[in-house]
Scaffold this motif. Structure first.
Motif, mmCIF file in Angstrom:
data_model
loop_
_atom_site.group_PDB
_atom_site.id
_atom_site.type_symbol
_atom_site.label_atom_id
_atom_site.label_comp_id
_atom_site.label_asym_id
_atom_site.label_seq_id
_atom_site.Cartn_x
_atom_site.Cartn_y
_atom_site.Cartn_z
ATOM 1 N N GLU A 11 -8.789 5.262 6.244
ATOM 2 C CA GLU A 11 -7.712 5.847 5.448
ATOM 3 C C GLU A 11 -7.929 5.600 3.955
ATOM 4 O O GLU A 11 -7.794 6.516 3.137
ATOM 5 C CB GLU A 11 -6.359 5.282 5.892
ATOM 6 C CG GLU A 11 -5.902 5.732 7.264
ATOM 7 C CD GLU A 11 -6.474 4.908 8.400
ATOM 8 O OE1 GLU A 11 -6.118 5.172 9.556
ATOM 9 O OE2 GLU A 11 -7.296 3.982 8.128
ATOM 10 N N ALA A 33 -8.799 9.859 11.048
ATOM 11 C CA ALA A 33 -7.900 9.853 9.894
ATOM 12 C C ALA A 33 -8.021 11.181 9.175
ATOM 13 O O ALA A 33 -9.108 11.759 9.102
ATOM 14 C CB ALA A 33 -8.241 8.704 8.941
ATOM 15 N N VAL A 62 -0.935 11.237 4.947
ATOM 16 C CA VAL A 62 -1.928 10.464 5.685
ATOM 17 C C VAL A 62 -1.571 10.504 7.161
ATOM 18 O O VAL A 62 -0.463 10.121 7.556
ATOM 19 C CB VAL A 62 -2.002 9.007 5.193
ATOM 20 C CG1 VAL A 62 -3.029 8.216 6.006
ATOM 21 C CG2 VAL A 62 -2.364 8.957 3.702
ATOM 22 N N SER A 85 -3.190 9.329 10.846
ATOM 23 C CA SER A 85 -4.215 8.597 11.580
ATOM 24 C C SER A 85 -4.145 8.976 13.044
ATOM 25 O O SER A 85 -3.201 9.642 13.486
ATOM 26 C CB SER A 85 -4.034 7.087 11.408
ATOM 27 O OG SER A 85 -4.218 6.703 10.069
ATOM 28 N N TRP A 88 -3.936 -0.486 6.597
ATOM 29 C CA TRP A 88 -4.315 0.594 7.505
ATOM 30 C C TRP A 88 -4.919 0.074 8.809
ATOM 31 O O TRP A 88 -4.619 0.585 9.899
ATOM 32 C CB TRP A 88 -5.281 1.547 6.810
ATOM 33 C CG TRP A 88 -4.741 2.106 5.529
ATOM 34 C CD1 TRP A 88 -5.146 1.804 4.266
ATOM 35 C CD2 TRP A 88 -3.683 3.078 5.379
ATOM 36 N NE1 TRP A 88 -4.407 2.508 3.333
ATOM 37 C CE2 TRP A 88 -3.507 3.302 3.987
ATOM 38 C CE3 TRP A 88 -2.878 3.770 6.274
ATOM 39 C CZ2 TRP A 88 -2.565 4.188 3.476
ATOM 40 C CZ3 TRP A 88 -1.934 4.657 5.774
ATOM 41 C CH2 TRP A 88 -1.785 4.861 4.398
#
Length: 305
Positions: free
Chosen positions: A84, A136, A147, A149, A205
């Motif tokens: 990330e 990601a 973002v 994931s 992360w």
């Protein structure tokens, strides 16, 4: 009155370009102990790109070869703390350093390695982990961050504590009801963070990923399942309930069917012991679990993420 029959010019729609699947391996040498980050990075850029499509002018085009080189240079200059964070560095660079580029999307697959422990002092040997692939996607348009994931190819199984009965039956229904069955699936999941770009409030992360996976697996193992849909919801709900940095979880769960083998022709009783593992066709269960008050952003088709 004459009618103007001159055809209108087709209009360019949504478009992007970039370098896909840049394989980068970063080694950090801490004396005799080495650390590996192994990524597959895809860069996609969009912005003021009308001229290159209409006339072939490359005046606003950053070559895809340059995006490839940037991935490798950033692996050296910034290191790879997490998939990330590496994607955030790249997305910010492309949008802020090139005026024609208005939006960058970075997709990353991470391949994990486990250290091979030996009796010697050297700690530089690894074996590829065979569980899931970490994912990601980082998107930045100069103001707004997103973002997401995830993971794929995480195969899990409960050998009991699963039933399937009480379903609709019609002329074509042949499936017998099951009161003790194997429940197995290959998890493909994505989760969206509510992080807005402030570095001081960025999640850890790696810790977040491990905790999401932990809650996902615990929910799968601890849910007495009457349907795969019920298990899916339990997995997503536990993530939302326990990880405040996440607002949305989406799962795609193929039902990896296991059917009892008929052993009666051989004079044998099959007491839930021997199964045929069917790879296709398979039931496919998909759903999104949201924090109350949030809207869904993750595409229904996870292959497009």
């Amino acid at each position: 009155m004459a009618v103007n029959s001159r055809p209108s010019r087709p209009v360019l729609g949504q478009n992007q370009y970039g370098k896909a699947e840049n394989r980068v391996v970063r080694i950090v040498r801490d004396g005799a102990t080495h650390h590996i980050k192994d990524l597959n990075v895809s860069v996609s850029l969009s912005g003021d790109m009308d001229d290159v499509h209409y006339s072939g002018s490359n005046a606003n085009v950053l070559p895809t070869d340059t995006t490839k080189n940037t991935v490798y240079a950033f692996a050296k200059e910034h290191g790879i703390e997490s998939a990330e964070q590496f994607g955030i560095h790249l997305a910010r660079h492309f949008v802020t350093s090139q005026e024609p580029i208005h939006r960058a999307r970075i997709r990353i697959e991470e391949y994990a390695w486990e250290r091979i422990e030996t009796s010697g002092e050297a700690r530089h040997s690894f074996v590829r982990k065979g569980q899931e692939t970490r994912l990601a996607q980082i998107t930045f348009d100069g103001e707004t961050w997103e973002v997401v994931s995830g993971l794929k190819d995480l195969v899990v199984m409960n050998s009991t504590n699963s039933e399937f009965w009480g379903y609709v039956k019609d002329t074509y229904t042949t499936l017998p009801e099951a009161y003790d069955r194997i429940l197995a699936t290959q998890v493909s999941g994505r989760w969206r963070f509510n992080w807005t770009g402030d570095e001081e409030t960025a999640p850890d992360w790696d810790t977040s990923y491990e905790q999401v996976k932990k809650h996902m697996l615990e929910a799968f193992a601890e849910t007495y399942s009457l349907s795969l849909q019920q298990t899916l919801y339990a997995m997503g709900a536990r993530i939302i309930d326990n990880r405040g940095e996440i607002d949305e979880v989406r799962f795609s769960l193929p039902n990896k069917h296991h059917f009892l083998v008929d052993l009666e022709p051989f004079g044998l009783k099959n007491d839930n012991e021997v199964y045929f593992a069917a790879d296709r066709p398979y039931g496919l269960i998909e759903a999104t679990i949201l924090r109350d008050g949030c809207e869904a952003h993750i595409p229904v088709d996870l292959t497009n993420l």
